[in-house]
Design a protein around this motif. Structure first.
Motif, PDB file in Angstrom:
ATOM      1  N   UNK A  40      -3.179 -23.363 -17.298  1.00 41.82           N
ATOM      2  CA  UNK A  40      -4.247 -24.047 -18.019  1.00 41.82           C
ATOM      3  C   UNK A  40      -5.422 -23.110 -18.312  1.00 41.82           C
ATOM      4  N   UNK A  41      -5.277 -21.827 -17.959  1.00 38.35           N
ATOM      5  CA  UNK A  41      -6.347 -20.865 -18.257  1.00 38.35           C
ATOM      6  C   UNK A  41      -6.515 -20.672 -19.755  1.00 38.35           C
ATOM      7  N   UNK A  42      -7.731 -20.336 -20.146  1.00 38.85           N
ATOM      8  CA  UNK A  42      -7.949 -20.003 -21.556  1.00 38.85           C
ATOM      9  C   UNK A  42      -7.258 -18.694 -21.883  1.00 38.85           C
ATOM     10  N   UNK A  43      -6.820 -18.594 -23.124  1.00 30.93           N
ATOM     11  CA  UNK A  43      -6.148 -17.382 -23.587  1.00 30.93           C
ATOM     12  C   UNK A  43      -7.158 -16.544 -24.364  1.00 30.93           C
ATOM     13  N   UNK A  44      -7.209 -15.233 -24.093  1.00 29.88           N
ATOM     14  CA  UNK A  44      -8.160 -14.394 -24.836  1.00 29.88           C
ATOM     15  C   UNK A  44      -7.917 -14.502 -26.340  1.00 29.88           C
ATOM     16  N   UNK A  45      -9.006 -14.436 -27.103  1.00 32.35           N
ATOM     17  CA  UNK A  45      -8.846 -14.542 -28.556  1.00 32.35           C
ATOM     18  C   UNK A  45      -9.482 -13.377 -29.296  1.00 32.35           C
ATOM     19  N   UNK A  46     -10.216 -12.508 -28.568  1.00 31.30           N
ATOM     20  CA  UNK A  46     -10.799 -11.348 -29.247  1.00 31.30           C
ATOM     21  C   UNK A  46      -9.730 -10.266 -29.373  1.00 31.30           C
ATOM     22  N   UNK A  47      -9.653  -9.598 -30.533  1.00 29.40           N
ATOM     23  CA  UNK A  47      -8.555  -8.647 -30.772  1.00 29.40           C
ATOM     24  C   UNK A  47      -8.361  -7.605 -29.666  1.00 29.40           C
ATOM     25  N   UNK A  48      -9.459  -6.971 -29.214  1.00 32.05           N
ATOM     26  CA  UNK A  48      -9.300  -5.932 -28.189  1.00 32.05           C
ATOM     27  C   UNK A  48      -8.732  -6.534 -26.900  1.00 32.05           C
ATOM     28  N   UNK A  49      -9.251  -7.698 -26.550  1.00 32.55           N
ATOM     29  CA  UNK A  49      -8.781  -8.345 -25.321  1.00 32.55           C
ATOM     30  C   UNK A  49      -7.306  -8.714 -25.439  1.00 32.55           C
ATOM     31  N   UNK A  50      -6.912  -9.187 -26.618  1.00 32.57           N
ATOM     32  CA  UNK A  50      -5.501  -9.548 -26.814  1.00 32.57           C
ATOM     33  C   UNK A  50      -4.619  -8.310 -26.651  1.00 32.57           C
ATOM     34  N   UNK A  51      -5.026  -7.221 -27.287  1.00 33.71           N
ATOM     35  CA  UNK A  51      -4.202  -6.007 -27.250  1.00 33.71           C
ATOM     36  C   UNK A  51      -3.996  -5.545 -25.809  1.00 33.71           C
ATOM     37  N   UNK A  52      -5.071  -5.501 -25.026  1.00 32.46           N
ATOM     38  CA  UNK A  52      -4.949  -4.983 -23.655  1.00 32.46           C
ATOM     39  C   UNK A  52      -4.264  -6.004 -22.744  1.00 32.46           C
ATOM     40  N   UNK A  53      -4.547  -7.280 -22.965  1.00 30.75           N
ATOM     41  CA  UNK A  53      -3.894  -8.315 -22.146  1.00 30.75           C
ATOM     42  C   UNK A  53      -2.382  -8.260 -22.349  1.00 30.75           C
ATOM     43  N   UNK A  54      -1.945  -8.088 -23.595  1.00 31.67           N
ATOM     44  CA  UNK A  54      -0.508  -7.979 -23.857  1.00 31.67           C
ATOM     45  C   UNK A  54       0.057  -6.704 -23.233  1.00 31.67           C
ATOM     46  N   UNK A  55      -0.665  -5.598 -23.421  1.00 34.38           N
ATOM     47  CA  UNK A  55      -0.174  -4.315 -22.914  1.00 34.38           C
ATOM     48  C   UNK A  55      -0.038  -4.358 -21.395  1.00 34.38           C
ATOM     49  N   UNK A  56      -1.016  -4.949 -20.734  1.00 33.11           N
ATOM     50  CA  UNK A  56      -1.008  -5.035 -19.272  1.00 33.11           C
ATOM     51  C   UNK A  56       0.248  -5.777 -18.800  1.00 33.11           C
ATOM     52  N   UNK A  57       0.506  -6.929 -19.413  1.00 34.43           N
ATOM     53  CA  UNK A  57       1.637  -7.742 -18.972  1.00 34.43           C
ATOM     54  C   UNK A  57       2.962  -7.111 -19.348  1.00 34.43           C
ATOM     55  N   UNK A  58       3.032  -6.542 -20.548  1.00 35.83           N
ATOM     56  CA  UNK A  58       4.297  -5.925 -20.976  1.00 35.83           C
ATOM     57  C   UNK A  58       4.613  -4.691 -20.133  1.00 35.83           C
ATOM     58  N   UNK A  59       3.564  -3.958 -19.745  1.00 39.44           N
ATOM     59  CA  UNK A  59       3.806  -2.793 -18.882  1.00 39.44           C
ATOM     60  C   UNK A  59       4.388  -3.247 -17.541  1.00 39.44           C
ATOM     61  N   UNK A  60       3.822  -4.301 -16.992  1.00 39.72           N
ATOM     62  CA  UNK A  60       4.320  -4.809 -15.709  1.00 39.72           C
ATOM     63  C   UNK A  60       5.768  -5.275 -15.846  1.00 39.72           C
ATOM     64  N   UNK A  61       6.026  -6.071 -16.861  1.00 37.81           N
ATOM     65  CA  UNK A  61       7.375  -6.626 -17.028  1.00 37.81           C
ATOM     66  C   UNK A  61       8.410  -5.527 -17.253  1.00 37.81           C
ATOM     67  N   UNK A  62       8.119  -4.616 -18.194  1.00 39.79           N
ATOM     68  CA  UNK A  62       9.104  -3.562 -18.475  1.00 39.79           C
ATOM     69  C   UNK A  62       9.247  -2.652 -17.257  1.00 39.79           C
ATOM     70  N   UNK A  63       8.163  -2.433 -16.539  1.00 42.98           N
ATOM     71  CA  UNK A  63       8.220  -1.580 -15.351  1.00 42.98           C
ATOM     72  C   UNK A  63       9.173  -2.136 -14.318  1.00 42.98           C
ATOM     73  N   UNK A  64       9.020  -3.408 -13.999  1.00 49.20           N
ATOM     74  CA  UNK A  64       9.892  -3.973 -12.976  1.00 49.20           C
ATOM     75  C   UNK A  64      11.314  -4.159 -13.505  1.00 49.20           C
ATOM     76  N   UNK A  65      11.447  -4.316 -14.813  1.00 49.79           N
ATOM     77  CA  UNK A  65      12.809  -4.356 -15.372  1.00 49.79           C
ATOM     78  C   UNK A  65      13.447  -2.969 -15.259  1.00 49.79           C
TER      79      UNK A  65
END
Lengths: 749, 308
Positions: free
Chosen positions: A438-463
């Protein structure tokens, strides 16, 4: 019908366990009683720091007598068989009855289980419940072997009705049941007897114990807000803290105190966290300034000095705590203003995961990925990289070391203090989001880019290192990370091909994992491949280009890059597996939003299923169409067409995809279907081009009537082979046209 | 308790009152252990005596050292050397909470004026392979004691269970005496011919040790000492139980445990010198725990540990 009252009186039960424990007590006792044949009219369970209480209304006084008839051996069976039957039933031969049965005369036994008094059943069920209570953590004490959350001191267990009160006799490891309890530890420590639930709650209240947790919480909240309101202030809401505090007191007394002026300049989040974590204080805010100026603490006692000593003590402890916080804040600000270098250096020494390198390694990867993503989310790539490199610097700060839950929040303050723009500073806080569903999702472009990168790095790393979640085990919260990506994409309507980022990030991880063994040329080849993917978007094409270049440069023999060859198979496999994981998470996410799982499957079967926003558009359009009558009938018509065609294709061993010709049409209905398909295709083409799946589905739904009419009047398997083939080819056009948004064959009937 | 509660006048008054209170409750009033330890729990009177079934009741002051907490005597309540008061009773008596509250009354805390709370705080010592359930006790929002029912020590289930109370003496005394900075706290009677504050006694040593702990201690030597203590502990425990000289069975659990204590403190010193990385930390803690477990294994083979 008697009422039952049970109280288990112990040393202080951890606040966080009380609610669940009272629920468990109610569930275990009522289940046990019902299983033994008793019924009851109502149940209520309560918990205080020192007691778990269950009150049952209208319990049956005894369990019913149960009669059971059992069929035995024939009367002419050998004695052995009869003996066995007698043993099994516990009866004697004269208690049996001989009755005629299909196969002859047979012995029947009627076994009677007499009812038992409620007290006997209650004693048994309560003992079993106490001995098997599901505490999250339990302990032994003294020389005994009984386990409870903390030492159990007494058991109150009474049955009461108009006739009077009886104690249910019980002895568990030397603790005998009775009809007495005690009040508040300090204000009313003496034992008193209890005759009913009403008597119990009334006497408890006189003995400074509010039994109901809800009543305690309501009292605390009402008192806190009105005390604050009287001074023009407001209490910061915190339901979790309220529940916890209500579990720490039997007799709540609200006290409000001031925060020393010295500390008012601290960020409100720091004040709030420090007060909540260490002291379990509520924060009190001045609505005019938005600042937190006071606190509310809840004492467990009333005193002759109206809590003055208690408040003074609490204030003193708070000042000591806030002195620490202020010390951290000032030290941190110094480091931030001088450019944060010591923090960056420190992150190079902190291991993120023993296979995935240090925090600094991770941050560098996130920055690279954020740079890749930035153009797709209208963010400045350079800004995204800079924001990513700063976003986790606060992990080395003293404040975050003390209060890990302030990570990101402090980052925002410190990045701003270091002189960066507000948008860059916001990334430090935003890039962790969304954490909860239920958390708010970032909507500012820079925040979106880094939020996605952070999560994708974690996911691909553990994969990359084969640490995927299994069953209920997800120690790195990868499901949450995937859901975060899904929500970032969907709620911002981002058009991204995830595959590309999976491939690049997986390659970066693999390169890092192999950096010690692989030679420089190998690593360069991987680097080239990453760049080619950026160029071409597709792994296969990029791989061929890199291999081609290597061959040109080194000749065929020297073209062998063992690392590249290995990655050529490993990375696409892992990438596909990760996408499947995303699709699973997406299904769960969409199912909660009312989209059927077969609708999702139908859309997943289409190309570009890594473009989640497009996927969901397809699913929404299909869902909307299925909700209409035309849509439902279209699916029927499609299925019929598809089934006939599939059967014919299987039978004939050919594929009917050659253009059907209207000149072989015999009936008006057949010609009308040709015309309808022509116009539907004309509409669907541009709609698909524009990704207007709703319009495409609408055009398809228009086919419903012509398809129905066609099947009503036309025999597909005509005797004329020419006509049959033409009609099968026509069905092929239906299949093709109707399959443009989703694979309708995957819909369930 | 009846009558008005008289307040202690100084730090040592608090200690003496606790000591006499627990002596009155039947505890053996022991003395501190003569090795550097991080907490009162390390005293063999707690760690080892919590094992086995022999009843036990002891109370003592234990000087404790936490090198990383040194603040050169400047922080109002952080010290690298401080005192804990420790009570251990086996089996834990049913009225241990009341006995504990009696000790607070004995040092002048009036339950009618203060808010005493038992707040969940489970205790675990990874170095001792020990854990228990209990609370931190709050007085007006300040943690004044740790209250634990030991469940396991050195990897052994505690049967019966010991009840353990730990008081942070400086903090508790500062609260009772109304002092804001530990160094300002009267140590002996302020009316004595030579009144001494805590600072008179410890300010200089806090400075000296802070400097030594953080910057001067020779890490190579500390590391060597750690290895030596570890090796000696193992060697002691590897010795045959039968002593050829006396012809008796003498398992040397206590001398071995001394080496375990030393290893633990040396690890703390190395940690303060900042030479232990987070990953190594776990490994060091694991090494000390191995020693503690072996000592516990040995102790339960001795008469005090109820060997059959």
């Amino acid at each position: 019908m008697p009422d039952l009252l049970i109280e288990l009186f112990s040393e202080e039960i951890p606040a966080r366990m009380q609610k669940r424990a009272s629920e468990d007590l109610q569930r275990l006792i009522t289940n046990g009683l019902v299983e033994a044949g008793l019924t009851y009219a109502g149940a209520a369970a309560f918990a205080t720091p020192r007691r778990l209480t269950l009150a049952l209304e209208g319990l049956t006084a005894e369990s019913p007598t149960l009669r059971e008839e059992r069929k035995g051996p024939r009367t002419d069976a050998p004695d052995k068989a009869l003996e066995g039957f007698l043993r099994a039933t516990g009866l004697t031969k004269d208690q049996l009855e001989a009755r005629a049965d299909k196969k002859g005369e047979v012995w029947f036994a009627t076994i009677e289980r007499p009812g038992r008094p409620a007290a006997e059943i209650v004693a048994e069920v309560l003992e079993t419940t106490i001995r098997n209570f599901p505490w999250p953590k339990s302990m032994r004490w003294g020389a005994g072997s009984l386990r409870w959350v903390r030492p159990l001191h007494s058991i109150l267990c009474i049955l009461s009705d108009e006739a009077g009160v009886t104690t249910v006799p019980l002895d568990i490891d030397g603790i005998t049941s009775g009809d007495t309890t005690r009040g508040h530890r300090f204000l009313a420590p003496d034992a008193f007897t209890v005759t009913s639930f009403d008597d119990y709650t009334a006497k408890l209240k006189r003995a400074f114990v509010v039994l109901s947790p809800t009543e305690r919480a309501d009292h605390i909240w009402a008192d806190a807000t009105s005390t604050a309101f009287a001074q023009g202030l407001e209490v910061v809401e915190d339901p979790g803290l309220l529940a916890e505090v209500a579990g720490l007191v039997e007799w709540p007394v609200v006290l409000m105190g001031a925060i020393d002026d010295d500390f008012l300049e601290l960020p409100p989040e720091v004040l709030q966290t420090s007060m909540k974590e260490h002291q379990k204080f509520f924060s009190v805010r001045n609505p005019k300034s938005g600042r937190i100026e006071k606190f509310v603490t809840v004492a467990n006692t009333t005193t002759p000095d109206d809590g003055a000593t208690i408040l003074a003590g609490n204030q003193k402890v708070l000042s000591a705590r806030l002195s620490d916080a202020k010390f951290f804040w000032e030290n941190d600000l110094r480091v931030a203003k001088s450019g944060m270098q010591p923090w960056h250096d420190a992150l190079a020494t902190v291991t993120f995961h023993n296979k995935l390198g240090t925090q600094a390694d991770r941050i560098a990867r996130i920055a690279a990925l954020a740079t890749d993503i930035a153009p797709r989310v209208s963010a400045d790539p350079e800004g995204a990289a800079r924001a990513a490199l700063l976003a986790k610097a606060d992990l080395s700060s003293e404040m975050v070391y003390e209060f890990p839950e302030l990570q990101g929040v402090m980052g925002r303050y410190y990045v701003a203090a270091a002189g960066h723009d507000a948008d860059i500073a916001a990334v430090a806080e935003d890039h962790y989001a969304p954490l909860g569903p239920s958390d708010d999702v970032p909507s500012k472009p820079l925040s979106i880019a880094v939020a996605l990168a952070d999560k994708l790095d974690t996911l691909t790393g553990f994969w990359a290192i084969d640490e995927k979640p299994t069953g209920s085990k997800d120690p790195f919260a990868l499901r949450r990370a995937a859901l975060g990506v899904i929500r970032l994409v969907l709620e911002n309507d981002l058009r991204l091909r995830l595959d590309t980022y999976f491939d690049k990030a997986l390659l970066r991880h693999k390169a890092a994992l192999n950096k010690d063994e692989a030679d420089a040329a190998d690593l360069q080849a991987v680097e080239d491949l990453i760049n080619e993917i950026a160029e071409r978007g597709v792994f296969g094409a990029a791989l061929r280009t890199v291999q081609e270049t290597l061959r040109e440069k080194n000749g065929d023999d020297a073209a062998k890059s063992t690392l590249l060859d290995e990655l050529a198979t490993v990375v696409p496999d892992k990438s596909a597996d990760l996408l499947a994981f995303f699709h699973d998470r997406l299904k769960v996410y969409l199912r909660d939003r009312g989209i059927r799982h077969d609708v999702i499957d139908a859309c997943l079967a289409m190309p570009a299923s890594d473009d989640l926003a497009q996927l969901v558009k397809r699913a929404n359009a299909l869902t909307a169409t299925l909700a209409t009558e035309d849509g439902q009938n279209l699916i029927q018509g499609f299925r019929r067409a598809n089934n006939i065609l599939t059967q014919a294709e299987e039978k004939d061993g050919v594929e009917y995809s050659y253009g059907a010709d209207v000149k072989f049409a015999e009936t008006d209905e057949e010609r009308a279907l040709f015309a309808a398909l022509d116009s539907a295709e004309a509409a669907i083409g541009p709609a698909m081009e524009a990704e207007d799946f709703t319009a495409a589905m609408h055009a398809m739904a228009g086919l419903r009537a012509p398809i129905d009419a066609f099947f009503e009047t036309v025999q597909v398997n005509a005797e004329s082979e020419v006509l049959r083939r033409n009609r099968l080819n026509l069905l092929h056009r239906i299949r093709e046209t109707c399959g443009s948004v989703a694979d309708l064959t995957r819909l369930e009937e | 308790m009846t009558g008005t509660l008289d307040k202690p006048t100084c730090f040592q008054d608090v200690i003496l009152r606790l000591q006499s209170y627990w002596a009155r409750q039947g505890c053996a009033a022991l003395q501190p252990y003569d090795l550097e330890v991080g907490a009162g729990t390390f005293h063999p009177a707690t760690t080892l005596r919590a094992l086995g079934s022999t009843p036990w009741a002891a109370a003592y002051v234990q000087p404790s050292r936490r090198p990383t907490d040194g603040r050169y005597g400047e922080n109002p309540n952080r010290l690298q050397h401080y005192y804990q008061y420790q009570v251990i009773i086996k089996p834990s008596p049913p009225d241990l909470q009341d006995l504990y509250l009696g000790s607070l009354r004995a040092i002048g805390i009036d339950m009618a004026l203060h808010d005493i709370r038992f707040v969940e705080d489970d205790w675990e010592s990874p170095t001792l392979g020990a854990w228990g359930l209990g609370w931190e006790v709050w007085c007006d929002g300040m943690e004044v004691s740790q209250f634990t029912y030991f469940q396991q020590v050195g990897g052994h289930d505690c049967r019966p269970v010991s009840g353990e109370l730990t008081y942070g003496l400086e903090r508790l005394a500062m609260y009772v005496l109304g002092v804001d900075h530990v160094m300002d706290m009267p140590f002996n009677d302020p009316g004595a011919p030579i009144p001494l504050t805590y600072g008179d006694i410890f300010r200089q040593t806090e400075q000296e040790y802070s400097r030594w702990n953080f910057d001067i201690a020779d890490t190579a030597i500390l590391l060597q000492h750690f290895e030596d203590a570890e090796a000696e502990c193992a060697r002691i425990l590897d010795a045959p139980a039968l002593d050829p000289k006396t012809g008796k069975t003498i398992i040397m659990a206590h001398p071995a445990y001394d080496q375990c204590i030393k290893a633990s403190h040396l690890f703390n010193l190395l940690d303060a010198r900042g030479v232990i990385s987070p990953t190594e930390r776990q490994a060091y803690i694991g090494r000390v725990r191995t020693l503690a477990k072996r000592c516990a294994d040995a102790f339960v083979q001795t008469p005090a540990g109820n060997a059959a």
